[in-house]
Each structure stands twice: as C-alpha cells, then as structure tokens.
Design a protein around this motif. Structure first.
Motif, PDB file in Angstrom:
ATOM      1  N   ALA A  39      41.698  32.457  45.641  1.00 45.99           N
ATOM      2  CA  ALA A  39      42.542  31.288  45.895  1.00 45.99           C
ATOM      3  C   ALA A  39      41.948  30.011  45.311  1.00 45.99           C
ATOM      4  N   ILE A  40      40.635  29.967  45.121  1.00 44.17           N
ATOM      5  CA  ILE A  40      40.007  28.763  44.581  1.00 44.17           C
ATOM      6  C   ILE A  40      39.519  28.949  43.144  1.00 44.17           C
ATOM      7  N   ALA A  41      39.735  30.119  42.584  1.00 46.47           N
ATOM      8  CA  ALA A  41      39.257  30.431  41.232  1.00 46.47           C
ATOM      9  C   ALA A  41      40.232  29.941  40.166  1.00 46.47           C
ATOM     10  N   ASP A  42      39.713  29.795  38.955  1.00 42.67           N
ATOM     11  CA  ASP A  42      40.541  29.525  37.777  1.00 42.67           C
ATOM     12  C   ASP A  42      40.643  30.759  36.894  1.00 42.67           C
ATOM     13  N   VAL A  43      39.576  31.552  36.884  1.00 39.33           N
ATOM     14  CA  VAL A  43      39.481  32.715  36.006  1.00 39.33           C
ATOM     15  C   VAL A  43      38.800  33.846  36.771  1.00 39.33           C
ATOM     16  N   VAL A  44      39.248  35.083  36.508  1.00 38.04           N
ATOM     17  CA  VAL A  44      38.580  36.270  37.050  1.00 38.04           C
ATOM     18  C   VAL A  44      38.008  37.044  35.868  1.00 38.04           C
ATOM     19  N   ILE A  45      36.716  37.330  35.929  1.00 37.12           N
ATOM     20  CA  ILE A  45      36.058  38.142  34.902  1.00 37.12           C
ATOM     21  C   ILE A  45      35.703  39.453  35.568  1.00 37.12           C
ATOM     22  N   SER A  46      36.331  40.547  35.112  1.00 42.03           N
ATOM     23  CA  SER A  46      36.161  41.813  35.819  1.00 42.03           C
ATOM     24  C   SER A  46      36.650  42.977  34.973  1.00 42.03           C
ATOM     25  N   LYS A  47      36.256  44.161  35.412  1.00 39.32           N
ATOM     26  CA  LYS A  47      36.910  45.365  34.923  1.00 39.32           C
ATOM     27  C   LYS A  47      38.342  45.311  35.452  1.00 39.32           C
ATOM     28  N   PRO A  48      39.317  45.792  34.702  1.00 37.90           N
ATOM     29  CA  PRO A  48      40.711  45.663  35.123  1.00 37.90           C
ATOM     30  C   PRO A  48      41.209  46.808  36.013  1.00 37.90           C
ATOM     31  N   GLY A  49      40.536  47.001  37.139  1.00 34.05           N
ATOM     32  CA  GLY A  49      41.008  47.995  38.094  1.00 34.05           C
ATOM     33  C   GLY A  49      42.348  47.562  38.670  1.00 34.05           C
ATOM     34  N   GLY A  50      43.052  48.487  39.262  1.00 37.64           N
ATOM     35  CA  GLY A  50      44.394  48.212  39.772  1.00 37.64           C
ATOM     36  C   GLY A  50      44.455  47.097  40.799  1.00 37.64           C
ATOM     37  N   LEU A  51      43.554  47.116  41.781  1.00 41.59           N
ATOM     38  CA  LEU A  51      43.610  46.137  42.858  1.00 41.59           C
ATOM     39  C   LEU A  51      43.262  44.736  42.380  1.00 41.59           C
ATOM     40  N   ILE A  52      42.159  44.562  41.661  1.00 41.05           N
ATOM     41  CA  ILE A  52      41.763  43.225  41.220  1.00 41.05           C
ATOM     42  C   ILE A  52      42.759  42.668  40.211  1.00 41.05           C
ATOM     43  N   THR A  53      43.311  43.524  39.370  1.00 43.79           N
ATOM     44  CA  THR A  53      44.313  43.066  38.412  1.00 43.79           C
ATOM     45  C   THR A  53      45.552  42.568  39.144  1.00 43.79           C
ATOM     46  N   SER A  54      46.013  43.321  40.143  1.00 46.85           N
ATOM     47  CA  SER A  54      47.180  42.910  40.935  1.00 46.85           C
ATOM     48  C   SER A  54      46.913  41.607  41.670  1.00 46.85           C
ATOM     49  N   GLU A  55      45.726  41.483  42.258  1.00 46.21           N
ATOM     50  CA  GLU A  55      45.390  40.272  42.996  1.00 46.21           C
ATOM     51  C   GLU A  55      45.312  39.062  42.067  1.00 46.21           C
ATOM     52  N   ALA A  56      44.703  39.234  40.903  1.00 46.31           N
ATOM     53  CA  ALA A  56      44.598  38.132  39.941  1.00 46.31           C
ATOM     54  C   ALA A  56      45.987  37.683  39.496  1.00 46.31           C
ATOM     55  N   LEU A  57      46.865  38.636  39.195  1.00 47.23           N
ATOM     56  CA  LEU A  57      48.221  38.294  38.781  1.00 47.23           C
ATOM     57  C   LEU A  57      48.988  37.595  39.907  1.00 47.23           C
ATOM     58  N   ALA A  58      48.845  38.092  41.120  1.00 48.36           N
ATOM     59  CA  ALA A  58      49.531  37.486  42.267  1.00 48.36           C
ATOM     60  C   ALA A  58      49.073  36.050  42.502  1.00 48.36           C
ATOM     61  N   CYS A  59      47.822  35.762  42.168  1.00 51.06           N
ATOM     62  CA  CYS A  59      47.275  34.408  42.342  1.00 51.06           C
ATOM     63  C   CYS A  59      47.502  33.535  41.114  1.00 51.06           C
ATOM     64  N   GLY A  60      48.116  34.080  40.069  1.00 52.69           N
ATOM     65  CA  GLY A  60      48.364  33.315  38.858  1.00 52.69           C
ATOM     66  C   GLY A  60      47.108  33.006  38.077  1.00 52.69           C
ATOM     67  N   LEU A  61      46.116  33.884  38.154  1.00 57.54           N
ATOM     68  CA  LEU A  61      44.839  33.643  37.492  1.00 57.54           C
ATOM     69  C   LEU A  61      44.774  34.304  36.127  1.00 57.54           C
ATOM     70  N   MET A  62      44.108  33.641  35.223  1.00 60.23           N
ATOM     71  CA  MET A  62      43.780  34.252  33.947  1.00 60.23           C
ATOM     72  C   MET A  62      42.715  35.307  34.204  1.00 60.23           C
ATOM     73  N   MET A  63      42.810  36.425  33.509  1.00 67.65           N
ATOM     74  CA  MET A  63      41.822  37.480  33.688  1.00 67.65           C
ATOM     75  C   MET A  63      41.082  37.719  32.381  1.00 67.65           C
ATOM     76  N   VAL A  64      39.772  37.807  32.474  1.00 67.30           N
ATOM     77  CA  VAL A  64      38.925  38.163  31.343  1.00 67.30           C
ATOM     78  C   VAL A  64      38.485  39.598  31.585  1.00 67.30           C
ATOM     79  N   VAL A  65      38.935  40.475  30.726  1.00 71.27           N
ATOM     80  CA  VAL A  65      38.687  41.903  30.880  1.00 71.27           C
ATOM     81  C   VAL A  65      37.376  42.276  30.200  1.00 71.27           C
ATOM     82  N   VAL A  66      36.538  43.006  30.932  1.00 70.88           N
ATOM     83  CA  VAL A  66      35.300  43.544  30.373  1.00 70.88           C
ATOM     84  C   VAL A  66      35.160  45.013  30.771  1.00 70.88           C
ATOM     85  N   ASP A  67      34.684  45.799  29.859  1.00 74.29           N
ATOM     86  CA  ASP A  67      34.312  47.194  30.095  1.00 74.29           C
ATOM     87  C   ASP A  67      35.346  48.056  30.814  1.00 74.29           C
ATOM     88  N   PRO A  68      36.594  48.093  30.348  1.00 70.32           N
ATOM     89  CA  PRO A  68      37.566  48.948  31.040  1.00 70.32           C
ATOM     90  C   PRO A  68      37.277  50.431  30.810  1.00 70.32           C
TER      91      PRO A  68
END
Length: 134
Positions: A54-83
């Motif tokens: 809720a307070i982030a601007d960017v999520v840097i993570s592997k694009p697992g299903g849950l974190i990807t869904s949460e990032a999208l729901a929060c309107g966050l840009m996602m930086v994908v690493v090591d999928p």
C-alpha cells in the motif's frame, strides 16, 4: 545480488527488503554498504505484505501468482527478476504486454533502468506514473 545493484542507483530510494525466514540472507544484506542517499529496511517474516504494498511505488520480485496479483491490484509497477519457466514466465510476459512492468535479466542493469523510470517526469512515457496507470 540485486540488492548490491539497487544501492548503486543515483535516485534516492527507500528499499524495503522482505527476507522471510532466511536469516542468513538478511545477515548478508546487512553487510552491504549503502550510500547515505538511500534508506533501507531489512525485514524478516511478515504477515503485513499488503501494508507494505500500500505504501510502495515498485515491487521487485519473482512473478509468482500471488505477488503479481497483489501488485496489479495495488496499481504497482512490477520489476520481474528470475522467473521460473512456465507460469512465472507467462506472468512476466503478461506484465510486459500490459505495460505494468519491466523484466531485468541482468542485475547490473537495474540501477540504469530504474533510475530512468523513477526520475522521468510524471507525464512522460515510461515514467513511474505511466507504469502505474497500466
């Protein structure tokens, strides 16, 4: 380590790293020299990831299903690493196709790529605001 690359960014940032139950990883990160322009919080296991998002601007993570869904729901840009091959690669492709994130193959590119996005004027294409609206 992507963390070692991120602290090389010129743009001052607050980096919140969730290490989970990996105390050894957290200890290694604590030993990295961080320039004064950045603030860092290294967290262990937490059940309040939704509050961090809720307070982030960017999520840097592997694009697992849950974190990807949460990032999208929060309107966050996602930086994908090591999928992982398969679902995570398909999640990464979807994020790129929708303009909701970028994929970093080489950690050494992270400072350059993120500095450009974070320092771009909010009305310009490929600014943080542009990624957040997609």
């Amino acid at each position: 380590h992507i963390f070692k690359s991120l602290v090389k960014m010129e743009t001052p940032v607050i980096l919140v790293v969730v290490c989970g139950r990996q105390a050894d990883a957290r200890q290694q990160l604590e030993e990295v020299d961080v320039p004064e322009r950045h603030k860092v919080a290294l967290l262990g296991f937490t059940s309040c990831v939704h509050e961090l998002l809720a307070i982030a601007d960017v999520v840097i993570s592997k694009p697992g299903g849950l974190i990807t869904s949460e990032a999208l729901a929060c309107g966050l840009m996602m930086v994908v690493v090591d999928p992982y091959p398969g679902q995570e690669e398909r999640n990464a492709s979807m994020l790129l196709e929708e303009g909701a994130g970028i994929w970093i193959w080489d950690y050494r590119d992270a400072p350059f790529r993120l500095d450009r996005i974070l320092s771009a004027p909010s009305g310009s294409k490929f600014s943080l605001a542009w990624y957040r609206q997609n």
